[in-house]
Design a protein around this motif. Sequence first.
Motif, PDB file in Angstrom:
ATOM      1  N   SER A  30       0.939  -1.219  -0.199  1.00 45.14           N
ATOM      2  CA  SER A  30       0.087  -0.040   0.131  1.00 45.14           C
ATOM      3  C   SER A  30       1.031   1.555  -0.311  1.00 45.14           C
ATOM      4  CB  SER A  30      -0.647   0.254   1.025  1.00 45.14           C
ATOM      5  OG  SER A  30      -0.042   0.406   2.611  1.00 45.14           O
ATOM      6  N   LEU A  31       0.246   2.113  -0.467  1.00 50.41           N
ATOM      7  CA  LEU A  31       1.269   3.807  -0.452  1.00 50.41           C
ATOM      8  C   LEU A  31       1.296   4.033   0.897  1.00 50.41           C
ATOM      9  CD1 LEU A  31      -0.966   5.684  -3.050  1.00 50.41           C
ATOM     10  CD2 LEU A  31       1.440   4.230  -3.330  1.00 50.41           C
ATOM     11  N   ASP A  32       0.426   3.963   1.521  1.00 49.63           N
ATOM     12  CA  ASP A  32       1.554   4.182   3.055  1.00 49.63           C
ATOM     13  C   ASP A  32       1.332   3.101   4.068  1.00 49.63           C
ATOM     14  OD1 ASP A  32      -0.803   2.510   3.716  1.00 49.63           O
ATOM     15  OD2 ASP A  32      -2.156   3.720   5.053  1.00 49.63           O
ATOM     16  N   MET A  33       2.891   2.362   3.295  1.00 52.06           N
ATOM     17  CA  MET A  33       3.148   1.008   3.620  1.00 52.06           C
ATOM     18  C   MET A  33       4.068   1.583   4.389  1.00 52.06           C
ATOM     19  SD  MET A  33       4.968  -1.578   1.023  1.00 52.06           S
ATOM     20  CE  MET A  33       6.150  -0.820  -0.011  1.00 52.06           C
ATOM     21  N   ASP A  34       4.880   1.439   5.955  1.00 56.37           N
ATOM     22  CA  ASP A  34       5.912   1.912   6.474  1.00 56.37           C
ATOM     23  C   ASP A  34       7.316   0.735   6.318  1.00 56.37           C
ATOM     24  OD1 ASP A  34       6.495  -0.099   8.625  1.00 56.37           O
ATOM     25  OD2 ASP A  34       4.550   1.000   9.651  1.00 56.37           O
ATOM     26  N   TYR A  35       8.560   1.141   6.421  1.00 58.73           N
ATOM     27  CA  TYR A  35       9.892   1.001   6.603  1.00 58.73           C
ATOM     28  C   TYR A  35       9.602  -0.831   6.368  1.00 58.73           C
ATOM     29  CZ  TYR A  35      14.741  -0.273   7.296  1.00 58.73           C
ATOM     30  OH  TYR A  35      15.839  -0.220   6.976  1.00 58.73           O
ATOM     31  N   GLN A  36       8.888  -1.159   7.823  1.00 53.61           N
ATOM     32  CA  GLN A  36       9.015  -2.198   8.164  1.00 53.61           C
ATOM     33  C   GLN A  36       8.495  -3.530   7.966  1.00 53.61           C
ATOM     34  OE1 GLN A  36       7.599  -3.194  12.195  1.00 53.61           O
ATOM     35  NE2 GLN A  36       7.662  -5.686  12.543  1.00 53.61           N
ATOM     36  N   GLU A  37       7.269  -2.686   6.928  1.00 53.53           N
ATOM     37  CA  GLU A  37       6.036  -3.539   6.053  1.00 53.53           C
ATOM     38  C   GLU A  37       6.770  -3.482   4.880  1.00 53.53           C
ATOM     39  OE1 GLU A  37       1.697  -2.216   7.509  1.00 53.53           O
ATOM     40  OE2 GLU A  37       2.932  -0.723   6.716  1.00 53.53           O
ATOM     41  N   ALA A  38       7.161  -2.687   4.269  1.00 54.06           N
ATOM     42  CA  ALA A  38       8.266  -3.064   2.519  1.00 54.06           C
ATOM     43  C   ALA A  38       9.294  -4.211   2.995  1.00 54.06           C
ATOM     44  CB  ALA A  38       8.896  -1.513   2.912  1.00 54.06           C
ATOM     45  N   LEU A  39      10.474  -4.648   3.718  1.00 54.47           N
ATOM     46  CA  LEU A  39      11.020  -4.292   4.344  1.00 54.47           C
ATOM     47  C   LEU A  39      10.340  -6.451   4.168  1.00 54.47           C
ATOM     48  CD1 LEU A  39      13.232  -3.419   6.677  1.00 54.47           C
ATOM     49  CD2 LEU A  39      14.092  -3.921   4.345  1.00 54.47           C
ATOM     50  N   VAL A  40       9.639  -6.857   5.115  1.00 56.92           N
ATOM     51  CA  VAL A  40       8.565  -7.433   5.215  1.00 56.92           C
ATOM     52  C   VAL A  40       7.935  -8.248   4.176  1.00 56.92           C
ATOM     53  CG1 VAL A  40       6.291  -8.563   6.062  1.00 56.92           C
ATOM     54  CG2 VAL A  40       7.878  -7.425   7.854  1.00 56.92           C
ATOM     55  N   ILE A  41       7.707  -7.481   3.430  1.00 61.48           N
ATOM     56  CA  ILE A  41       6.522  -7.866   1.595  1.00 61.48           C
ATOM     57  C   ILE A  41       8.255  -8.205   0.906  1.00 61.48           C
ATOM     58  CG2 ILE A  41       6.074  -6.774  -0.474  1.00 61.48           C
ATOM     59  CD1 ILE A  41       4.034  -4.881   1.014  1.00 61.48           C
ATOM     60  N   ALA A  42       9.775  -7.549   0.536  1.00 64.08           N
ATOM     61  CA  ALA A  42      10.167  -7.817  -0.045  1.00 64.08           C
ATOM     62  C   ALA A  42      11.007  -9.393   0.756  1.00 64.08           C
ATOM     63  CB  ALA A  42      11.197  -7.139   0.136  1.00 64.08           C
ATOM     64  N   MET A  43      10.872  -9.571   1.743  1.00 61.77           N
ATOM     65  CA  MET A  43      11.322 -10.765   2.139  1.00 61.77           C
ATOM     66  C   MET A  43      11.031 -11.940   1.586  1.00 61.77           C
ATOM     67  SD  MET A  43      13.006 -10.385   6.729  1.00 61.77           S
ATOM     68  CE  MET A  43      11.589  -9.220   6.834  1.00 61.77           C
ATOM     69  N   HIS A  44       9.148 -11.712   1.775  1.00 65.55           N
ATOM     70  CA  HIS A  44       8.387 -12.840   1.620  1.00 65.55           C
ATOM     71  C   HIS A  44       8.587 -13.038  -0.212  1.00 65.55           C
ATOM     72  CE1 HIS A  44       5.973 -13.947   4.463  1.00 65.55           C
ATOM     73  NE2 HIS A  44       5.970 -12.429   5.544  1.00 65.55           N
ATOM     74  N   ARG A  45       8.423 -11.869  -0.760  1.00 65.63           N
ATOM     75  CA  ARG A  45       9.578 -11.903  -2.341  1.00 65.63           C
ATOM     76  C   ARG A  45      10.866 -12.495  -2.171  1.00 65.63           C
ATOM     77  NH1 ARG A  45       5.960  -8.489  -5.899  1.00 65.63           N
ATOM     78  NH2 ARG A  45       8.037  -8.875  -7.493  1.00 65.63           N
ATOM     79  N   GLU A  46      11.782 -12.400  -1.850  1.00 68.48           N
ATOM     80  CA  GLU A  46      12.680 -12.853  -1.941  1.00 68.48           C
ATOM     81  C   GLU A  46      12.541 -14.335  -1.883  1.00 68.48           C
ATOM     82  OE1 GLU A  46      15.462 -11.778  -4.636  1.00 68.48           O
ATOM     83  OE2 GLU A  46      14.898 -10.017  -3.725  1.00 68.48           O
ATOM     84  N   LYS A  47      11.970 -14.479  -0.924  1.00 66.64           N
ATOM     85  CA  LYS A  47      11.653 -16.262  -0.631  1.00 66.64           C
ATOM     86  C   LYS A  47      10.849 -17.263  -1.423  1.00 66.64           C
ATOM     87  CE  LYS A  47       9.430 -18.602   3.438  1.00 66.64           C
ATOM     88  NZ  LYS A  47       9.165 -18.809   4.579  1.00 66.64           N
ATOM     89  N   ILE A  48       9.953 -17.048  -2.225  1.00 63.67           N
ATOM     90  CA  ILE A  48       8.960 -16.846  -3.044  1.00 63.67           C
ATOM     91  C   ILE A  48      10.252 -17.225  -4.610  1.00 63.67           C
ATOM     92  CG2 ILE A  48       7.137 -16.387  -4.577  1.00 63.67           C
ATOM     93  CD1 ILE A  48       5.201 -14.876  -2.537  1.00 63.67           C
ATOM     94  N   ALA A  49      10.794 -16.219  -4.827  1.00 64.54           N
ATOM     95  CA  ALA A  49      12.205 -16.696  -6.134  1.00 64.54           C
ATOM     96  C   ALA A  49      13.191 -17.469  -5.942  1.00 64.54           C
ATOM     97  CB  ALA A  49      12.636 -15.131  -5.785  1.00 64.54           C
ATOM     98  N   PHE A  50      13.427 -17.380  -4.936  1.00 66.47           N
ATOM     99  CA  PHE A  50      14.159 -18.764  -3.737  1.00 66.47           C
ATOM    100  C   PHE A  50      13.481 -19.912  -4.053  1.00 66.47           C
ATOM    101  CE2 PHE A  50      15.732 -21.692  -0.737  1.00 66.47           C
ATOM    102  CZ  PHE A  50      16.416 -22.574  -1.343  1.00 66.47           C
ATOM    103  N   ARG A  51      12.333 -20.780  -3.619  1.00 64.54           N
ATOM    104  CA  ARG A  51      11.890 -21.483  -3.954  1.00 64.54           C
ATOM    105  C   ARG A  51      11.636 -21.875  -5.442  1.00 64.54           C
ATOM    106  NH1 ARG A  51       6.527 -20.692   0.283  1.00 64.54           N
ATOM    107  NH2 ARG A  51       8.206 -21.640   2.877  1.00 64.54           N
ATOM    108  N   LEU A  52      11.002 -20.894  -6.090  1.00 63.11           N
ATOM    109  CA  LEU A  52      10.739 -21.092  -7.726  1.00 63.11           C
ATOM    110  C   LEU A  52      11.842 -21.612  -8.644  1.00 63.11           C
ATOM    111  CD1 LEU A  52       9.652 -20.361 -10.446  1.00 63.11           C
ATOM    112  CD2 LEU A  52      10.368 -18.442 -10.390  1.00 63.11           C
ATOM    113  N   TYR A  53      13.281 -20.841  -8.244  1.00 62.68           N
ATOM    114  CA  TYR A  53      14.459 -21.695  -9.098  1.00 62.68           C
ATOM    115  C   TYR A  53      15.013 -22.871  -8.478  1.00 62.68           C
ATOM    116  CZ  TYR A  53      14.700 -17.100 -11.326  1.00 62.68           C
ATOM    117  OH  TYR A  53      14.800 -15.920 -11.573  1.00 62.68           O
ATOM    118  N   SER A  54      14.740 -22.814  -6.877  1.00 60.37           N
ATOM    119  CA  SER A  54      15.549 -24.193  -6.222  1.00 60.37           C
ATOM    120  C   SER A  54      14.032 -25.876  -6.921  1.00 60.37           C
ATOM    121  CB  SER A  54      15.306 -24.344  -5.111  1.00 60.37           C
ATOM    122  OG  SER A  54      15.663 -23.680  -4.338  1.00 60.37           O
TER     123      SER A  54
END
Length: 138
Positions: free
Chosen positions: A73-97
């Motif tokens: 969301s446009l009003d997400m804070d720093y912590q929320e942005a980090l959480v979203i990014a971590m989840h995206r990287e985890k999904i990408a890791f699983r895809l390539y694995s």
Amino acid sequence: AVKSEENANRFYSEWAKKLSGKPIQQVFEELAAEELKHKEFILGVKQGKALTPSKEEITDLKISDYMIDIRTSLDMDYQEALVIAMHREKIAFRLYSNLSDMSTEENMKATFRMLAQEEAKHKLRLEMIYDDDILKEN
């Protein structure tokens, strides 16, 4: 895989702009650039280039394993942005694995292992930032 990297680049680029002036902006800009490099790796392999994964094992702090999914969301804070990014990287890791496991061609198998390692590095970087900036403050 190419589409996945394009989507990741777009996500990080767009959110870097939206989070302008916040500490995560530069990290997202760097991740956006790295996702484009991954796309180039994939395209290079399609043209016959060989890639070799590192023998280095990437540490998994598993911080994101204990976090609920958050919607962007446009009003997400720093912590929320980090959480979203971590989840995206985890999904990408699983895809390539998974793609590595399914590949029968050794060149593609190695490429997908290398890309999984790259995504694991991104996740580790984000988890370390989260640990330093969020967990240590609490």
